[in-house]
Design an enzyme around this catalytic site. Structure first.
Site, PDB file in Angstrom:
ATOM      1  N   ASP A  15       0.781  -1.244   0.000  1.00 48.22           N
ATOM      2  CA  ASP A  15       0.000   0.000   0.000  1.00 48.22           C
ATOM      3  C   ASP A  15       0.815   1.297   0.000  1.00 48.22           C
ATOM      4  O   ASP A  15       0.494   2.225   0.756  1.00 48.22           O
ATOM      5  CB  ASP A  15      -0.969   0.009   1.188  1.00 48.22           C
ATOM      6  N   ASP A  57      -4.666  -0.612  -1.642  1.00 49.07           N
ATOM      7  CA  ASP A  57      -5.999  -0.432  -1.112  1.00 49.07           C
ATOM      8  C   ASP A  57      -6.794   0.153  -2.277  1.00 49.07           C
ATOM      9  O   ASP A  57      -6.363   1.150  -2.871  1.00 49.07           O
ATOM     10  CB  ASP A  57      -5.897   0.552   0.065  1.00 49.07           C
ATOM     11  N   HIS A  59     -10.521   0.952  -2.975  1.00 47.78           N
ATOM     12  CA  HIS A  59     -11.911   0.992  -2.532  1.00 47.78           C
ATOM     13  C   HIS A  59     -12.849   1.560  -3.591  1.00 47.78           C
ATOM     14  O   HIS A  59     -12.472   2.485  -4.322  1.00 47.78           O
ATOM     15  CB  HIS A  59     -12.035   1.870  -1.278  1.00 47.78           C
ATOM     16  N   SER A  65     -15.516   1.365   5.378  1.00 49.35           N
ATOM     17  CA  SER A  65     -14.468   1.876   6.275  1.00 49.35           C
ATOM     18  C   SER A  65     -14.452   3.402   6.327  1.00 49.35           C
ATOM     19  O   SER A  65     -13.763   3.992   7.154  1.00 49.35           O
ATOM     20  CB  SER A  65     -13.090   1.364   5.837  1.00 49.35           C
ATOM     21  N   HIS A  76     -10.492   7.360   1.328  1.00 51.18           N
ATOM     22  CA  HIS A  76      -9.104   7.166   0.875  1.00 51.18           C
ATOM     23  C   HIS A  76      -9.045   6.050  -0.174  1.00 51.18           C
ATOM     24  O   HIS A  76      -9.892   5.159  -0.195  1.00 51.18           O
ATOM     25  CB  HIS A  76      -8.194   6.801   2.064  1.00 51.18           C
ATOM     26  N   LYS A 101      -7.033  -4.801  -3.144  1.00 46.88           N
ATOM     27  CA  LYS A 101      -7.835  -5.316  -2.024  1.00 46.88           C
ATOM     28  C   LYS A 101      -8.774  -4.222  -1.530  1.00 46.88           C
ATOM     29  O   LYS A 101      -8.602  -3.050  -1.876  1.00 46.88           O
ATOM     30  CB  LYS A 101      -6.918  -5.762  -0.894  1.00 46.88           C
ATOM     31  N   GLU A 108     -14.213  -4.672   5.326  1.00 44.34           N
ATOM     32  CA  GLU A 108     -12.912  -4.056   5.571  1.00 44.34           C
ATOM     33  C   GLU A 108     -11.876  -5.165   5.556  1.00 44.34           C
ATOM     34  O   GLU A 108     -11.963  -6.114   6.326  1.00 44.34           O
ATOM     35  CB  GLU A 108     -12.900  -3.340   6.930  1.00 44.34           C
ATOM     36  N   ALA A 136       0.375   0.483   6.235  1.00 46.06           N
ATOM     37  CA  ALA A 136       0.942   1.028   7.459  1.00 46.06           C
ATOM     38  C   ALA A 136       1.276  -0.136   8.388  1.00 46.06           C
ATOM     39  O   ALA A 136       0.537  -1.104   8.433  1.00 46.06           O
ATOM     40  CB  ALA A 136      -0.085   1.952   8.120  1.00 46.06           C
ATOM     41  N   CYS A 140      -2.276  -2.477   7.563  1.00 44.12           N
ATOM     42  CA  CYS A 140      -2.204  -3.423   6.444  1.00 44.12           C
ATOM     43  C   CYS A 140      -0.935  -4.259   6.434  1.00 44.12           C
ATOM     44  O   CYS A 140      -0.971  -5.413   6.008  1.00 44.12           O
ATOM     45  CB  CYS A 140      -2.411  -2.677   5.130  1.00 44.12           C
TER      46      CYS A 140
HETATM   47  C1  VGL Z   1      -4.928   0.992   5.597  1.00 42.33           C
HETATM   48  C2  VGL Z   1      -6.377   2.141   6.950  1.00 42.33           C
HETATM   49  C3  VGL Z   1      -7.399   1.957   6.057  1.00 42.33           C
HETATM   50  C4  VGL Z   1      -3.538   0.489   5.348  1.00 42.33           C
HETATM   51  C5  VGL Z   1      -5.956   0.787   4.692  1.00 42.33           C
HETATM   52  O1  VGL Z   1      -3.164   0.293   4.153  1.00 42.33           O
HETATM   53  O2  VGL Z   1      -2.788   0.283   6.340  1.00 42.33           O
HETATM   54  N1  VGL Z   1      -5.152   1.639   6.728  1.00 42.33           N
HETATM   55  N2  VGL Z   1      -7.176   1.271   4.933  1.00 42.33           N
HETATM   56 ZN    ZN Z   2      -8.623   1.335   3.293  1.00 45.91          ZN
END
Ligand code: VGL
Ligand code: ZN
Length: 197
Positions: A15, A57, A59, A65, A76, A101, A108, A136, A140
């Site tokens: 990510d 990520d 979405h 989420s 995001h 994903k 989520e 992060a 993830c």
């Molecule tokens: C993530 C928060 C929401 C990540 C993804 O990639 O860590 N964190 N969606």
């Molecule tokens: Zn996300």
């Protein structure tokens, strides 16, 4: 500690997208600092002829989420937006495999293994050892690493190529402890060796 990039290794970059970097909608503080480090790992794997996977990520415009849907995050990584693109300085090898994903509006999924065929792809290529870094650490990266362990892979968490959001101070440290308890190895560039043929 010395950790080998073995012939059955793969790199998973988690990510590294604009929205998770400073200036994005859900920035990891200093998140873009992982980019040059990941580029060095990417180069090592490409030079060794080993596969590189990038998760993202991805979405839909409406996702559970998001705060607007009762979730905990700002909007995001909406598909096809600038925020969802990989960081412009990330050097993406032409043969890299992109794993999307979080595409189901009602689920989520922090892990790159959930709702994707990542495990299947890795097993088909007979990958046994995964090196994982990105964003992060406390979401993830952690979920991806823990799922990889459950799938039976040996996993190395790349501590110098990962950063956390730390919604609560210490979240990233706790994530690293949890990964270690599950048998994940932790390494940085100076620990890494390439096994010769
Ligand atoms: C993530 C928060 C929401 C990540 C993804 O990639 O860590 N964190 N969606
Ligand atoms: Zn996300």
């Amino acid at each position: 500690m010395n950790i080998c990039i073995t012939h059955d290794s793969a790199l998973i970059v988690v990510d590294v997208q604009n929205d998770f970097c400073p200036g994005g909608s859900l920035p990891v503080p200093g998140g873009d600092r992982v980019v040059p480090v990941l580029n060095r790992y990417i180069r090592k794997f490409v030079e060794a002829g080993l596969p590189v996977y990038l998760t993202r990520d991805w979405h839909p415009g409406v996702h559970m989420s998001f705060k607007s849907q009762g979730g905990i995050w700002p909007v995001h990584c909406v598909q096809e937006t600038d925020g969802a693109r990989f960081h412009p300085e990330l050097s993406i090898p032409s043969a890299a495999v992109v794993i999307s994903k979080g595409t189901d509006p009602g689920k989520e999924t922090y892990s790159g293994f959930q709702g994707t065929d990542l495990a299947h792809q890795l097993k088909q290529r007979q990958v046994g050892r995964l090196f994982v870094g990105g964003l992060a650490t406390d979401y993830c990266v952690k979920s991806t690493v823990l799922d990889a362990i459950k799938e039976g892979f040996e996993v190395v968490f790349l501590s110098d190529a990962s950063m956390g959001v730390d919604v609560k101070p210490g979240d990233s440290e706790r994530a690293i402890e949890e990964m270690a308890r599950e048998g994940v190895l932790k390494a940085a560039m100076e620990d890494i060796m390439i096994s010769s043929p």
